[in-house]
Each structure stands twice: as structure tokens, then as C-alpha cells.
Design an enzyme around this catalytic site. Sequence first.
Site, mmCIF file in Angstrom:
data_model
loop_
_atom_site.group_PDB
_atom_site.id
_atom_site.type_symbol
_atom_site.label_atom_id
_atom_site.label_comp_id
_atom_site.label_asym_id
_atom_site.label_seq_id
_atom_site.Cartn_x
_atom_site.Cartn_y
_atom_site.Cartn_z
ATOM 1 N N GLU A 60 99.682 -20.600 36.739
ATOM 2 C CA GLU A 60 99.069 -20.392 37.913
ATOM 3 C C GLU A 60 98.823 -21.836 38.614
ATOM 4 O O GLU A 60 98.862 -22.194 39.746
ATOM 5 C CB GLU A 60 97.839 -19.868 37.923
ATOM 6 C CG GLU A 60 97.918 -18.420 38.059
ATOM 7 C CD GLU A 60 98.595 -17.381 36.686
ATOM 8 O OE1 GLU A 60 98.395 -18.259 35.668
ATOM 9 O OE2 GLU A 60 98.702 -16.267 36.697
ATOM 10 N N HIS A 129 88.789 -9.298 34.101
ATOM 11 C CA HIS A 129 89.532 -8.904 35.134
ATOM 12 C C HIS A 129 89.062 -8.119 36.164
ATOM 13 O O HIS A 129 89.809 -7.435 36.884
ATOM 14 C CB HIS A 129 90.878 -8.110 34.526
ATOM 15 C CG HIS A 129 91.721 -9.035 33.690
ATOM 16 N ND1 HIS A 129 92.758 -8.528 32.738
ATOM 17 C CD2 HIS A 129 91.772 -10.274 33.396
ATOM 18 C CE1 HIS A 129 93.278 -9.549 32.105
ATOM 19 N NE2 HIS A 129 92.797 -10.732 32.563
#
Lengths: 328, 415
Positions: A60, A129
Amino acid sequence: MREIRYREALREAMLEEMERDGNVFLMGEEVGHYQGAYKVSEGLLEQFGERRVIDTPIAEAGFAGVGIGAAMAGLRPIIEFMTWNFSFVAFDQIISNAAKVHAMSAGAIRVPIVFRGPNGAAKQVAAQHSHSCAPFYTNIPGLFVIQPSTPRDAKGLLKSAIRSNNPVVFLEGETLYGVKGEVPDEGVDELVPIGESRLARSGSDCTIVSWGRPYYTVLAAAEKLAEDGIECEVIDPRTLRPLDTSLMVESVKKTNRCVVVHEHWPYGGPGAEIVDRLQREAFDYLDAPLERVAGLDVPMPYALNLEDSVLPTEERVIDAVKRVSYAK
Amino acid sequence: MAKIIGLPKLSPTMEEGTLVSWDKKEGDEVEVDDLLAEVETDKATMEFRSFDRGVLLKILVPEGETLEPDVPVAIIGKAGEDITDLLAELASASASEPASAPESASAPESAPESASESASAPESAPESAPASGRVLSSPLVRRLARERSIDLRDVEGSGPQGRIVKRDIESHPSPSVRAVSAPGERLPPRIVRASSMRRTIARRLTESKQSVPHYYLTIDVDIAPLSDARRAMNAVLEAEGEKLSLNDLIIKAAAATLRRVPEVNASWMDKEIHYHQVVDISVAVAIDDGLMTPVIRDADRKGVAQIAREVRELAARAREKKLQPEQMTNGTFSISNLGMFGIEEFSAVINPPEGAILAVGTIRNEPVVAGDAIVPGRRMRFTMSCDHRVIDGATGAKFMAALKKALEEPAMMLL
């Protein structure tokens, strides 16, 4: 008007903008050959080819940084995070580069980039998450933060975000992708302006401000409250930064009370910001303390029953509305 | 050693008391059982007598203040004793406890205030209930109470901890709403707590009528010339959207006359007489539940059109209770007009420390003897109440004669 799903609305927005402007491209993990982890980019690789729909490694910080560089050089990247939880490894790129370059270059360099992906809890993806990321990014001057609740707003705001010359954090929702709603016909170029809230339901007794996943919890709660004679006015800010409080203030002046319902944790963030502004801008009209119904202040548990009780529930919304209405 | 004296509980049910008057001054000797002050409680006006002997070193609370029991009101000790530590202690106590009697320590010296000055704070009334009896209410309710002149101490709260919320105040009648009795039913008096403006009016006018030796001079004036002059001026001003009232012209005439007879523009200040060198006219304006006296500064130097504009603007602000203190204090002469109600003449109460007030009656159409004939006349009576300490009868009469001349020969005002 036809009804389509939130995910399709996003896909249409990207498709239309990529057709309109050759500088727009999509980059992220699994966006191409796999058609998107949540199928938001379905068909885009086929239509636009590998130069404009780019699969990246699991890195990322790298592809966020590449995107920012591309934006500085004049392209209009859309960077998809598979979920916003994974943006944390790209946090420095977003905050130190995307949000700062325009100011630090005295306006010489623009960063027209959109970071997008699902935000918040899904179902049993546990503590690491399930982050509701709005508080992190709304704290940063230089970023726009958009969190659409409906398919129509998702499409219209994503189109506006892609055309914006500012870096935009675009927060979607895994549980929202399947939500259906009315969206203008394909090819109708409807732009929803950034920084404008929307009246979602009219009522005279209590104002509720909500967005994202709890928006639907609130609409359901409002129907139940109406059966008890309490008519709620629901306002969706749609853009969390810059925040438009004009509708909310107008509404609170009428109802004299307000509950803000959000998924993110209660400490700070847009929920607290809205409450802070309303208490100043509508002080003389408040008949009760402003209340918030937030995600509980704990890391998200894995157990389904616990997860359900951490997220804002209809019951908690109804309790809060009754509390500020001094109703039993 | 000096000690702080708190307000005693003068009746078993006393939750607060208004310090009506001090009977001792700072520096006075105090014996045990001496009368220190009079305190108005829920029951009656009670005597507040000293339990201590010494000298009244400091008065901490001005007259008219409403307080709860035990709030410090005075310091008694030996003559010349240093009380700076005690005062510091009081200041810090009030700083740390903002809810209890917010004004008790902050303004120990009560500055001479005019009626209108304290009447400027009617808005504080709903919020002034002190600590133990603190009225809990929502911000919305406070605003509505201000707007509707509702005293929140009279409202029952139904929210948490008795908080007064919107629905409580919506069912509460405004003070102007009267309960209607069924035929044959005899209702008891409706008891309304006096607003702080009403209490100020009561206290100040009582003080005026009791301490100022009033006398009254009435003169009858041919108002036809002024009335005609007004019509002529309005015909011109109409194009500019302006309009003069007769009262605006009377303000101008009185102001001009005060310049000609300046002895009337004076105040009795105990050992001194202050002859004012400005002409600032207080104009009595009736508002809901009271009256206010906005001031037209330098009325002698202003044109009538400007006076008219200012009166209109200040009266509107007075009715909205938005006058600033400086807009209604330090007048030098008052005018009160009840002509619009058909009152022929009346005697007004002087607004101290001003030395006089002019009461204006209605226009009377009546037969008048002119030479040997009886002709239709337009007449108006003016009555001036004078403070005899500064204005003797002949001086007052001289003013009235000059005023009559100014009114009957409006061109005189040009001088």
C-alpha cells in the site's frame, strides 16, 4: 428512476469518469484481473486495458506513493485500498504527501487523487479489520473526506471526487455494497457536490445526524419511533470534511434536540465535531443535551453477538432519541 | 478580629432574601442587636440585627440584591482593621464557586444607579436563582423565558433533576395571560413573582417619592401653532419618508428651554448641586411589564428630525429590551407623555438624580376666550414635577413660562 446497487453505482462513476477523461486511472490490489475484491471494478480492465486498470503488489505504501506522484505530475489516479484497514501502512503517504504538497508548494502543485475502498466493520472480521477510519482522516487539513450512504450519493460524490483537484479520502462500506437504491440512468452526469449535507427524512420532533452503515439503522429506528409519535428528521452529512452543518442547525432550531449516530469510536472524530458545532451554532435552541450513539469504545470483538452490540443498534438509537425528547 | 457576616435565615422557610436597605453605613459603630439591614423574605420584610459588636467595615452586597442564606453580606471588626485578606478570601471563594451568589463579592461598592440602569437587566431575572435553589433549565427554555418574561422560578420542571424543558414552559401562561373564571367562580389572586425590572421600578420610585421633595407646576398652552408647524414640516418631510410627532417637537422645545433656564437642568447630589452643561433628555417609554427611559443626548443641539429618528429607534430597542445601559443612563431631565391615552394632565415621579420631569397631557379642543370673543382652541397642559432641593418655585415657574412661549411661538426654537 432505476434501482442499482451501491457497488454498481461506484463502478459506473469510475467508468464514466474514465471515459470522460483519459487521465483518470485505477490502481490497487486485485482491481484488474480479479475484477476487484468486492467486484467494484468489474469489467473496467476489459474496457480500459492494463495501462489504466493496474493490479499492484500487496504494498500500500508503494502504490499510494506512486499514485500521489502521478497526481502531482498531472494524472488523476483512483487508488483502491482493499479495505481502509490496509491504508495504515500508507498513512504517511496520505498525510505527509497527499495532504501537504499543495500547501507546502504554495499552491504550485496539486494532488488530484482519490483513495477509496470499504471502511468500517463488515461481518466478523475482528479487531484489526473493522476500523471506522473517518476520525483519522478528518483530522487532517488538506484532505477531503467523503462517506456516502446511498448508491446515488456514492455515484455522484465519487464523480465529484475524481474531478476534484484535492486529495479525497472516499469511505465506502462492505455491508453497503449490496444496498440498492435509486440512481439516475446510466450516462446521466449527476454530480453530488462535495461539502453538502442531505435531508433524508423530514420530522419535527428530533434531529438525527447519521451516515454510512448506521444511516440505515437510524432510518429503521425512525420508523419505529414514528409509531410512538416521535417524528425524527434525519440528515446525512455525506461529506465529513469539509463539514456542512447548515441543514443540521436549521433542523435543530426546529426540533430543539439532536442525536448523532455514527459507527466510529466515540472519542473525537466527525461525531464529536458535529456535536461541538451544533452546541455553539444552535445553543439557544437546545432543549436537551446533544447525544451521540457511537460504536462502543473497544477493539471490535470477533464474536457475532458482541460485534452486533458494539455497533450502533436500533435500540440504542431509540433510547437516545427518547432521552433527549424526555419521553418514557 | 474582623469577621464575615452572612445573610441570616430570617424565617424557617426562607430560601432567599432581598436586601432591601442597609440601615448602617460603612464606618458606623455596631452594637449587638443593632438594626443592620432590612431583608425581604418570602414572608415579609424582616429586620436583620447584629449579633456582633464593632464597626461595619465593609458592605459586600448592594441594596436590592437577592441572596440565599449564608451568603456574605458584610464585614464587621475593629475600627481601621485591615480586611484585605478577608476580601481576598471572598474573591477566591466566589471564583471557585461561580454558582453561588455570583455578584456578592464582585461588586461591593454599589455605584449610584439610575432606575433605568438596573431596569436594563430584566433578562437576568429568570437565571438569577442562586445555588441551592438553582433553576435547571435548557438553553431553549432560558431563551423563551427571556422572550416571554417568564420567571423560571415559577415553573415546575419535568426533566431530569427537575430540569425545566420546552414542554414545561409551553404549558406555562405568559404573565399577561389571565385565568378566566367560570361564571360565579371566585378565583384567588394570581400571584406572580415581581420581575427584577418591576422590583427596580418599585424601589427606585419609592425612594424618589419618599426622599425627593416634589412639587408641581401646571401650565396650559395654546398648542395650535406648534401643531400647525408640525403639519407643515411633515408635509415637507413626507417626501423623505420622515415624520415628526408632536412629542418630538416638545422634546426639542423643552431642550431649548433648558438652555434658556439652565437652573432647571440640575441635580441634587447630597452636598453639591450639579448644574448640567449638556441637555440629555430621558424619554419615558412604556414597555411590557414596565417602563424604560432611553436618553436623547444633546437634544438642544439636534434638529427635530434627528430627535424623531432617535426616539423611534430607541423606543423600538426599549420594547425589545435591547437598550444598552449607556443608552438609558445619565439623563438630565425627563419627559413623560400620556396624551395618547386622553389624559389631560398628570404629575410624574422624578427620576433621580434628575431635578425635574415634564408630564405631557392630551390635546383638548375647547372654547377659548380671545379678546372679547370665544373661539375654538387647541390646548395642552404641561405639568412639571420639581425637586425643591435644587429648583425653587419661582425658577420652575420661569421655566414653565419660557416653555409656554417656546411652544406657542415655535420660531423661538430657532434662537
